[in-house]
Design an enzyme around this catalytic site. Structure first.
Site, PDB file in Angstrom:
ATOM      1  N   ILE A   1       2.464   2.396   6.863  1.00 42.46           N
ATOM      2  CA  ILE A   1       1.652   3.192   7.784  1.00 42.46           C
ATOM      3  C   ILE A   1       1.294   2.368   9.024  1.00 42.46           C
ATOM      4  O   ILE A   1       0.961   2.929  10.054  1.00 42.46           O
ATOM      5  CB  ILE A   1       0.349   3.703   7.123  1.00 42.46           C
ATOM      6  N   ASP A   2       1.382   1.042   8.916  1.00 45.42           N
ATOM      7  CA  ASP A   2       0.944   0.182  10.016  1.00 45.42           C
ATOM      8  C   ASP A   2       1.920   0.147  11.187  1.00 45.42           C
ATOM      9  O   ASP A   2       1.564  -0.309  12.282  1.00 45.42           O
ATOM     10  CB  ASP A   2       0.725  -1.251   9.513  1.00 45.42           C
TER      11      ASP A   2
ATOM     12  N   ARG B   1      -4.160   7.105   3.992  1.00 44.03           N
ATOM     13  CA  ARG B   1      -2.788   6.697   3.693  1.00 44.03           C
ATOM     14  C   ARG B   1      -2.160   7.500   2.565  1.00 44.03           C
ATOM     15  O   ARG B   1      -1.023   7.236   2.189  1.00 44.03           O
ATOM     16  CB  ARG B   1      -2.709   5.187   3.390  1.00 44.03           C
TER      17      ARG B   1
ATOM     18  N   GLU C   1      -9.450  -1.472  11.648  1.00 43.50           N
ATOM     19  CA  GLU C   1     -10.214  -2.234  10.652  1.00 43.50           C
ATOM     20  C   GLU C   1     -10.121  -3.741  10.878  1.00 43.50           C
ATOM     21  O   GLU C   1     -11.028  -4.483  10.548  1.00 43.50           O
ATOM     22  CB  GLU C   1      -9.775  -1.892   9.228  1.00 43.50           C
TER      23      GLU C   1
ATOM     24  N   GLY D   1      -5.324  -0.713   9.645  1.00 39.64           N
ATOM     25  CA  GLY D   1      -4.523  -1.525  10.565  1.00 39.64           C
ATOM     26  C   GLY D   1      -5.159  -2.888  10.729  1.00 39.64           C
ATOM     27  O   GLY D   1      -6.234  -3.004  11.304  1.00 39.64           O
ATOM     28  N   ARG D   2      -4.507  -3.926  10.193  1.00 41.78           N
ATOM     29  CA  ARG D   2      -5.112  -5.254  10.226  1.00 41.78           C
ATOM     30  C   ARG D   2      -4.830  -5.959  11.547  1.00 41.78           C
ATOM     31  O   ARG D   2      -5.731  -6.273  12.295  1.00 41.78           O
ATOM     32  CB  ARG D   2      -4.563  -6.101   9.086  1.00 41.78           C
TER      33      ARG D   2
ATOM     34  N   GLY E   1       0.818  -1.215   0.000  1.00 37.70           N
ATOM     35  CA  GLY E   1       0.000   0.000   0.000  1.00 37.70           C
ATOM     36  C   GLY E   1       0.846   1.256   0.000  1.00 37.70           C
ATOM     37  O   GLY E   1       1.897   1.295   0.633  1.00 37.70           O
TER      38      GLY E   1
END
Lengths: 388, 388
Positions: A130-131, A284, A232, A175-176, A12
């Site tokens: 970003i995570d 993002r 998320e 954010g997974r 991403g």
């Protein structure tokens, strides 16, 4: 014969990934190395979709530095075992002296494997995500800007529900598995505004009954208008994502879908007025809420990645070690890709409140310097809250 | 005895509604008039939830001008017939010389009715709405900033899908019956970036089969990565909103819910990879993407509203007449509330493309000066699109 470098971007986009790209190719230019891009991620390398970046002027490169998203195209192609010999062939055929892969977790894994088969080509991973979930490094380029976006956005939502306190507003944050970004919404708070009132992280199982209790307690304390930030990838005690889109990406990871809307519907069914927001991809690639700290670090990471390769390093990633939180001070460090690859750094327990619905001051102290300055303090008229 | 004014704000917040509030109370202060706020909309007036704004310094007022959302609280209470005598009593009891109501369509209707029963109190409507749907005036304070947010956001999404062209991204933009905001995403386009590739407005019925055809054609032309902007109030040929939340607000208006997600699911079911974003409330309170043109006009509208009341006007709203589009030039004008009340101004047919999935240059020429400067032109590396 002149030397050549090849760079590709994976996964991403972020608001500052191009700052790293700019850093790498600026140093290459200054060292007389021809810079080539593999367009569209590692697949672009495999398929020799090359673009010669040498034509870019220094001014173009600095404009690129300030442009969000992945400037040479990215991809989500999962490299297969049989692709690695092919990658080796491509690097050999084009006599690539230095190969850079600019990406997150999956990309660093790929990069590590490429480094092991690359022969004479020196291979450096250029961190971005970003995570903020890469191992070893204190934080990751891209995180500070996305965190700034999340914090400012939640502060502004806080102003909205203060004005029109008719519902619980749930905002979905990317954010997974790691909740760093959702946690960063805590930076929205100041002495005038209390949003976010609840934060839910994938590091803690989501329990529906507890959620209702939390919302009731928050509305008792703050009034009807509250803001709830949710990751998320929120997952229940059964290990299933709360809102499963039913799809998987190229790496076999489940694509989460609409957790904020799912939670909002849960509240509505309990008679609690609610609505959901999902900036999603906007968070993002926002060029307006970039953290200058993040952008400069991303740029410097790119430059140092080139210099490491130039000086003979291979199989490493440039990252940060924090020397001091206040005043904020880091040093750049080389971490072995083999140790970074496919590890996921989650928020440590010490930063999460016992109730699992918020983060504490340790987190705030960690994240605050990364977002590049204060979240704005808006002026609020101090009328009594009971009036609304 | 000194003179007194009362002001309240109604409906959804905007990024610049406080600029109008600041304009009104700054002029009041300069004319020695005591400024009182009714907190939380017209209900705050009815229930005498008053806050004395006189204590605000000029510096506070200018900080308020730069703070998004409704600074004195807003509301969605629908005024009943029997409330008007009560409002009259409140105005009389507190000897209110001037009453200002800062809101959109429903608020202007309320304001009109108050003006008819207010006796000695002079009543002025202070226009605000991100929806841009008030009659007579060229445009509405609040629209330019929300339009800037929509355009910039879609441009950045365009950068994201250019980098990672794996899906059709559908973004939901506020707007129930009028599509002005969704249409404004057309301002994102420049010679480098083509997003948004499709725009759906509530002014045209949504036809599912045509939607699939449009998406296929756009993906043929631009590749898999496209951006689709849709108005939240999108309605089918049967007159029903495409995504009905099943709820109504205090005015009996249907609350639309999740049209972007609904459309995204439609595409997924047809085998077209898609995802949806919904900044929602974020788009109406973004302090970072305020249009300076909009903010200054909102401020000036507030000042002129006070001056109109001061000079003896009642039952009017300050709005704009456009004298020239390029260079942009407007004049401020007083419009009778009785003519503004509860009329809705939709996008005229002349601005919508025959296919109903885009707007034309007439719209762009209309909206461009309102967003307060260019949407940023990001630098893009001109690699061949076929590479991705």
């Amino acid at each position: 014969m002149g030397k050549k470098m090849l760079i590709a971007q994976g996964g991403g986009p972020t608001p500052v990934i191009n700052a790293s790209l700019a850093g790498v190719i600026l140093e290459a230019k200054r060292h007389g190395v021809q810079a080539i891009a593999g367009i569209g991620g590692i697949e672009g390398v495999i398929q020799e979709r090359f673009y010669d970046l040498s034509a870019l002027s220094e001014i173009d490169i600095l404009r690129l530095k300030n442009t969000p998203s992945s400037g040479i195209g990215s991809g989500r192609y999962k490299v297969k075992e049989e692709d690695y010999p092919r990658i080796r062939d491509v690097l050999d055929k084009h006599r690539i002296d230095y190969f850079f892969y600019n990406g997150g977790n999956d990309s660093m894994d790929t990069c590590n494997k490429v480094s092991q088969i690359a022969g004479e080509t020196r291979v450096i991973g250029v961190a971005k995500t970003i995570d903020n979930d890469l191992a070893l490094t204190d934080h990751c380029p891209g995180f500070g800007s996305a965190a700034r976006y999340a914090a400012v956005t939640v502060k502004e939502l806080g102003l909205d529900v203060r004005a029109l306190p008719i519902h619980a507003v749930i905002i979905e944050i990317m954010g997974r598995n790691a909740g760093w970004l959702a946690a960063s919404t805590a930076l929205a708070r100041d002495e005038y505004l209390s949003a976010p009132h609840l934060i839910y992280l994938p590091e803690r199982p989501f329990i529906e009954e507890k959620f209702y209790d939390d919302v009731n307690a928050a509305q008792q304390k703050y009034g009807t208008g509250i803001v709830i930030a949710v990751s998320e990838g929120l997952t229940g005690e059964n290990g299933k994502t709360v809102a499963d889109s039913g799809m998987v990406d190229g790496f076999g990871h489940t694509i989460p879908g609409g957790v904020a809307q799912t939670l909002s519907t849960m509240l509505l069914q309990k008679g609690i007025k609610s609505r959901s927001e999902k900036p999603g991809l906007v968070g993002r690639v926002s060029g307006f809420l970039v953290s200058e700290t993040d952008r400069e670090e991303a740029f410097e990471t790119g430059k140092r990645s080139f210099m490491a390769a130039w000086e003979g390093v291979t199989g490493f990633m440039v990252g940060f070690t924090r020397l001091s939180a206040d005043p904020y001070k880091i040093k750049y460090e080389l971490f072995p890709l083999s140790e970074v690859a496919n590890e996921e750094k989650l928020i440590p327990d010490s930063m999460i409140m016992p109730d699992g619905n918020d983060v504490n001051n340790e987190f705030v102290a960690y994240a605050k310097p990364l977002i590049g300055g204060m979240v704005p303090k808006y002026f609020t008229i101090p009328y009594a809250k009971e009036f609304l």
